[in-house]
Design a protein around this motif. Structure first.
Motif, short mmCIF file in Angstrom:
data_model
loop_
_atom_site.label_atom_id
_atom_site.label_comp_id
_atom_site.label_asym_id
_atom_site.label_seq_id
_atom_site.Cartn_x
_atom_site.Cartn_y
_atom_site.Cartn_z
N UNK A 27 0.89 -1.12 -0.03
CA UNK A 27 -0.10 -0.10 -0.20
C UNK A 27 0.95 1.09 0.19
N UNK A 28 0.29 2.12 -0.63
CA UNK A 28 1.66 3.39 -0.52
C UNK A 28 0.75 4.14 0.41
N UNK A 29 1.71 4.86 1.09
CA UNK A 29 1.04 5.95 2.25
C UNK A 29 1.07 7.21 1.55
N UNK A 30 2.00 7.80 1.33
CA UNK A 30 1.99 9.13 0.80
C UNK A 30 3.39 9.34 -0.03
N UNK A 31 3.49 10.35 -1.02
CA UNK A 31 4.35 10.85 -1.76
C UNK A 31 4.40 12.11 -1.28
#
Length: 559
Positions: A365-369
């Motif tokens: 899961x991508x949480x933040x950029x």
């Protein structure tokens, strides 16, 4: 085996010794997910114990069971394999073109060879070229060995197989029929013909885009998407053991890498895999770092890009582990250049991804950029209420970022009795308790070999130990805390606010703005322009020129 992407579902398949596979009817996607996370089910490795009297529905290609099958594993081996896949070396691919009873794969053998392997001066972005680029030459997909069959042959990595099934029988029936024909033609199982087998089914065989077998050797494609490099790499990613890359509630939502959404383009996009997937693949293992924060924790340093992996001295992947959980966090700098130019999310940013480490195929899961100046906090880290982990980006260039990882928990680890004689080769798990001999803004992941790329953002707290080789280009904003040891090389632009403690080395070019507070040591050589307001405290050595009497007698008679 776990079958991914077919009609956006996950099903459990049983691959039989004959090379055919069948759906297990008694389990659903939730059961598969639960068993996968708990390490009870490992695609491509777990043995399914099926009762002898089980029925096979040939029309639906399904094994009908009243209860889930018994799972047989070597769990210790599975957990060891899940940490890093380390997919490297030379692997072979066999591409199967199919002639069905009522249709055939629209792409020719030459077109399929170009899309998968390139090398013909036409297709420059293909499966082989992009995997070679992303792995920096560590994973090379070569063509299956040429081989003659009864009435067909493997040539240039491609084989055309003819079956008597029509497209309406569906994908699973079609693939099983093709496997039977491959066995008949070459007198061996398809898995022995190449490391991986890609089946391109004629249009109309199934309505999906593609699907693949986790940790298996098969990937199946709808003919309409035969030229899409991202779809092909995505499905091969499942064969390599990679799960999907999600973002928010969308299991394909992470578009920074190839395990999210795919695209219909032939020559694009040029992209690789997110931080969690890159960590699993093991291609950059010598430039990665792991931290397990606890208590009062702080570490910082440079984070490079996988594109610059051969040349950068910075780490390109960071794993943040928790002592009380198998959920880990991963950091990478997603540089949008070179073979990763087409990344569709988080371009030139620091990406924070999380994944369960218990099973390689689990979704990430991508949480933040994170852009320059951004931060992301993880509450209750290590499962401890009140402990917050903070990832912050302090600077970003075209090639790397400067980041810090901090935690505000209570310290439980005592400092070492004395400092080490030389810097460590890898970052310490915990920061030092005592300050270093020379000041630093934050501890680095590793000792630097050269001065920093960027100047410091704030002035130093104290004077330097050694004078600089050249004067500063601009004057300081505040006066120094102590006077200088000698006179300045050039006069100041304005008078000083207080008199100096000793006379200057040379006379000034103009009179001072204020009178001196004490008389000079010797009388002036010429009379002043105006009479003094008070008599001088000592008498003159000669007669005065004034017409009025002096306030005290002279030492000699006047002339």
């Amino acid at each position: 085996r776990i079958d991914a992407d077919v009609e956006d579902t996950m099903v459990l398949l049983c691959l039989t010794p004959s090379g055919k596979d069948y759906i297990i009817s008694s389990v659903d996607a939730e059961w598969i997910e639960t068993k996968t996370i708990s390490d009870e089910l490992y695609s491509g490795s777990t043995i399914l114990d099926i009762p002898d009297n089980s029925l096979i529905n040939l029309e639906t290609q399904t094994i009908e069971l009243d209860a889930p099958p018994v799972l047989v594993n070597n769990k210790s081996t599975i957990r060891h394999r899940d940490r890093k896949l380390s997919v490297m070396g030379v692997k072979t691919i066999l591409v199967v073109r199919i002639i069905a009873a009522n249709s055939e794969t629209s792409s020719s053998e030459a077109q399929l060879a170009s899309d998968i392997f390139g090398g013909d001066g036409i297709d420059f972005v293909n499966v082989r070229s992009q995997y070679l680029a992303c792995s920096h030459g560590k994973l090379d997909f070569q063509k299956a060995t040429n081989r003659n069959g009864l009435s067909t042959s493997i040539s240039n990595g491609i084989v055309t197989v003819q079956v008597d099934k029509a497209t309406f029988v569906g994908a699973r029936n079609m693939v099983n029929a093709v496997n039977d024909e491959l066995i008949r033609q070459f007198n061996t199982q398809p898995a022995t013909l190449a490391s991986y087998v890609m089946y391109f089914l004629p249009t109309g065989t199934f309505g999906g885009v593609a699907y693949a077998y986790m940790n298996g050797f098969r990937s199946i494609f709808n003919d309409r998407f035969a030229s899409s490099v991202s779809i092909q790499m995505h499905e091969l990613g499942h064969n390599l053991g990679l799960g999907h890359s999600g973002h928010g509630g969308d299991k394909y939502g992470d578009q920074s890498g190839l395990m999210g959404y795919s695209y219909g383009n032939d020559e694009a996009p040029k992209m690789c895999f997110n931080a969690a997937k890159s960590w699993q693949l093991g291609w950059y293992a010598d430039k990665t770092g792991t931290v397990t924060p606890s208590g009062q924790f702080q570490v910082a340093g440079r984070l490079g890009s996988i594109v610059d992996y051969p040349t950068t001295s910075a780490q390109v992947l960071i794993e943040i582990r928790q002592s009380s959980s198998e959920w880990a966090y991963y950091l990478n700098f997603n540089a949008a250049k070179g073979f990763n130019y087409g990344t569709a999310e988080g371009r030139n940013r620091v990406l924070l991804t999380t994944k369960h480490t218990g099973n390689a195929g689990h979704q990430s899961l991508l949480l933040s950029t994170l852009a320059n100046g951004d931060s992301y906090s993880i509450a209750d880290f290590n499962g401890k209420p009140g402990e917050t982990l903070k990832v912050e980006v302090h600077a970003v260039t075209a090639d790397e970022a400067y980041i810090s990882i901090r935690m505000n928990g209570s310290s439980t680890t005592a400092p070492s009795s004395s400092p080490s004689s030389s810097p460590s080769q890898a970052p310490s798990v915990h920061p030092s308790i005592q300050p270093s001999a020379t000041p630093s803004v934050e501890p680095s992941f590793e000792p630097s070999n050269s001065p920093s790329i960027l100047p410091s953002n704030i002035p130093s707290h104290g004077p330097t130990q050694i004078p600089s080789n050249e004067p500063t280009l601009a004057f300081s904003q505040h006066p120094t805390s102590t006077p200088s040891n000698g006179p300045t090389a050039i006069p100041s632009k304005s008078p000083s606010s207080i008199p100096s403690s000793s006379p200057s080395a040379e006379p000034s070019s103009s009179p001072t703005f204020l009178p001196s507070q004490l008389p000079s040591g010797t009388p002036s050589m010429e009379p002043s322009m105006q009479p003094s307001s008070e008599p001088t405290p000592i008498h003159s050595d000669g007669p005065s020129q004034s017409m009025t009497p002096s306030s005290s007698p002279s030492n000699a008679p006047s002339g």
